[in-house]
Design a protein around this motif. Structure first.
Motif, PDB file in Angstrom:
ATOM      1  N   ARG A 148      41.621   9.254   3.602  1.00 49.69           N
ATOM      2  CA  ARG A 148      41.661   8.707   2.241  1.00 49.69           C
ATOM      3  C   ARG A 148      43.096   8.510   1.777  1.00 49.69           C
ATOM      4  O   ARG A 148      43.424   7.524   1.111  1.00 49.69           O
ATOM      5  CB  ARG A 148      40.898   9.616   1.277  1.00 49.69           C
ATOM      6  CG  ARG A 148      39.396   9.482   1.386  1.00 49.69           C
ATOM      7  CD  ARG A 148      38.675  10.302   0.331  1.00 49.69           C
ATOM      8  NE  ARG A 148      38.860  11.740   0.513  1.00 49.69           N
ATOM      9  CZ  ARG A 148      38.151  12.485   1.352  1.00 49.69           C
ATOM     10  NH1 ARG A 148      37.238  11.938   2.104  1.00 49.69           N
ATOM     11  NH2 ARG A 148      38.364  13.779   1.444  1.00 49.69           N
ATOM     12  N   GLN A 208      44.471   5.441   3.553  1.00 42.69           N
ATOM     13  CA  GLN A 208      43.886   4.228   2.960  1.00 42.69           C
ATOM     14  C   GLN A 208      44.528   3.914   1.617  1.00 42.69           C
ATOM     15  O   GLN A 208      44.804   2.761   1.293  1.00 42.69           O
ATOM     16  CB  GLN A 208      42.367   4.387   2.796  1.00 42.69           C
ATOM     17  CG  GLN A 208      41.678   3.171   2.247  1.00 42.69           C
ATOM     18  CD  GLN A 208      41.818   1.968   3.151  1.00 42.69           C
ATOM     19  OE1 GLN A 208      41.737   2.089   4.362  1.00 42.69           O
ATOM     20  NE2 GLN A 208      42.055   0.806   2.580  1.00 42.69           N
ATOM     21  N   ARG A 209      44.792   4.951   0.836  1.00 41.98           N
ATOM     22  CA  ARG A 209      45.434   4.756  -0.465  1.00 41.98           C
ATOM     23  C   ARG A 209      46.837   4.184  -0.292  1.00 41.98           C
ATOM     24  O   ARG A 209      47.253   3.294  -1.036  1.00 41.98           O
ATOM     25  CB  ARG A 209      45.454   6.089  -1.218  1.00 41.98           C
ATOM     26  CG  ARG A 209      45.682   5.976  -2.694  1.00 41.98           C
ATOM     27  CD  ARG A 209      45.435   7.270  -3.437  1.00 41.98           C
ATOM     28  NE  ARG A 209      46.285   8.358  -2.991  1.00 41.98           N
ATOM     29  CZ  ARG A 209      45.861   9.448  -2.351  1.00 41.98           C
ATOM     30  NH1 ARG A 209      44.590   9.585  -2.073  1.00 41.98           N
ATOM     31  NH2 ARG A 209      46.688  10.396  -1.990  1.00 41.98           N
ATOM     32  N   THR A 238      47.866   2.376   2.296  1.00 37.09           N
ATOM     33  CA  THR A 238      47.694   1.006   2.776  1.00 37.09           C
ATOM     34  C   THR A 238      47.362   0.074   1.624  1.00 37.09           C
ATOM     35  O   THR A 238      47.907  -1.035   1.530  1.00 37.09           O
ATOM     36  CB  THR A 238      46.589   0.955   3.842  1.00 37.09           C
ATOM     37  OG1 THR A 238      46.914   1.865   4.893  1.00 37.09           O
ATOM     38  CG2 THR A 238      46.433  -0.439   4.409  1.00 37.09           C
ATOM     39  N   ASP A 239      46.468   0.498   0.739  1.00 37.49           N
ATOM     40  CA  ASP A 239      46.112  -0.314  -0.427  1.00 37.49           C
ATOM     41  C   ASP A 239      47.315  -0.523  -1.341  1.00 37.49           C
ATOM     42  O   ASP A 239      47.516  -1.613  -1.870  1.00 37.49           O
ATOM     43  CB  ASP A 239      44.976   0.334  -1.210  1.00 37.49           C
ATOM     44  CG  ASP A 239      43.661   0.339  -0.441  1.00 37.49           C
ATOM     45  OD1 ASP A 239      43.560  -0.404   0.560  1.00 37.49           O
ATOM     46  OD2 ASP A 239      42.750   1.096  -0.834  1.00 37.49           O
ATOM     47  N   ALA A 240      48.099   0.518  -1.528  1.00 34.75           N
ATOM     48  CA  ALA A 240      49.281   0.402  -2.384  1.00 34.75           C
ATOM     49  C   ALA A 240      50.293  -0.558  -1.774  1.00 34.75           C
ATOM     50  O   ALA A 240      50.900  -1.369  -2.489  1.00 34.75           O
ATOM     51  CB  ALA A 240      49.916   1.776  -2.596  1.00 34.75           C
ATOM     52  N   ALA A 290      49.620  -3.065   0.290  1.00 38.37           N
ATOM     53  CA  ALA A 290      49.064  -4.415   0.181  1.00 38.37           C
ATOM     54  C   ALA A 290      49.220  -4.950  -1.243  1.00 38.37           C
ATOM     55  O   ALA A 290      49.543  -6.125  -1.442  1.00 38.37           O
ATOM     56  CB  ALA A 290      47.593  -4.409   0.587  1.00 38.37           C
ATOM     57  N   SER A 291      49.015  -4.092  -2.221  1.00 38.51           N
ATOM     58  CA  SER A 291      49.180  -4.489  -3.612  1.00 38.51           C
ATOM     59  C   SER A 291      50.637  -4.849  -3.909  1.00 38.51           C
ATOM     60  O   SER A 291      50.913  -5.840  -4.594  1.00 38.51           O
ATOM     61  CB  SER A 291      48.715  -3.360  -4.531  1.00 38.51           C
ATOM     62  OG  SER A 291      48.977  -3.657  -5.863  1.00 38.51           O
TER      63      SER A 291
END
Length: 125
Positions: A71, A74-75, A77-79, A81-82
């Motif tokens: 998790r 993933q957080r 990676t999302d940050a 990408a954002s």
């Protein structure tokens, strides 16, 4: 507290206490971020962290440690990408494309030479 060893062990215990607090806040943060865990399980884990803190923190890290790491990754990676999407959005188009678009507008008659020169200067600035 007059000897060096007293101070040394005091620092060791403070270090261990701060490490425990960091782990505890990581666990609590992971509990509330995990969407797959029901509210009752979250409440049970929090209750156990309050009643038997060291044992329940150790059990949580053993039982849910891999999912906690996934998790967190993933957080991140999302940050990333954002952030990348924001940079692409803010950066806009390249100057050559802006000049080509302005030239197309000039050729179609939508803008005059003065406006073309302004757009070209703004793209090159």
């Amino acid at each position: 507290m007059n000897s060096f060893m007293d101070w040394f062990w005091l620092m060791v215990w403070w270090f261990a206490f701060v490490m425990y607090l960091i782990v505890l806040f990581q666990i609590i943060g992971d509990l509330f971020r995990d969407r797959g865990l029901s509210g009752w399980w979250k409440a049970l884990w929090l209750f156990l962290l309050i009643v038997v803190p060291f044992i329940s923190a150790l059990v949580y890290l053993i039982v849910r440690g891999k999912g906690m790491a996934e998790r967190h990754a993933q957080r991140l990676t999302d940050a990333q990408a954002s952030t990348d999407a924001y940079i692409r959005d803010v950066a806009g188009t390249q100057p050559t494309k802006q000049i080509a678009d302005a030239k197309a507008l000039l050729d179609s008659g939508a803008i005059d030479e003065q406006e073309y020169a302004t757009l070209k200067a703004r793209a090159l600035a």
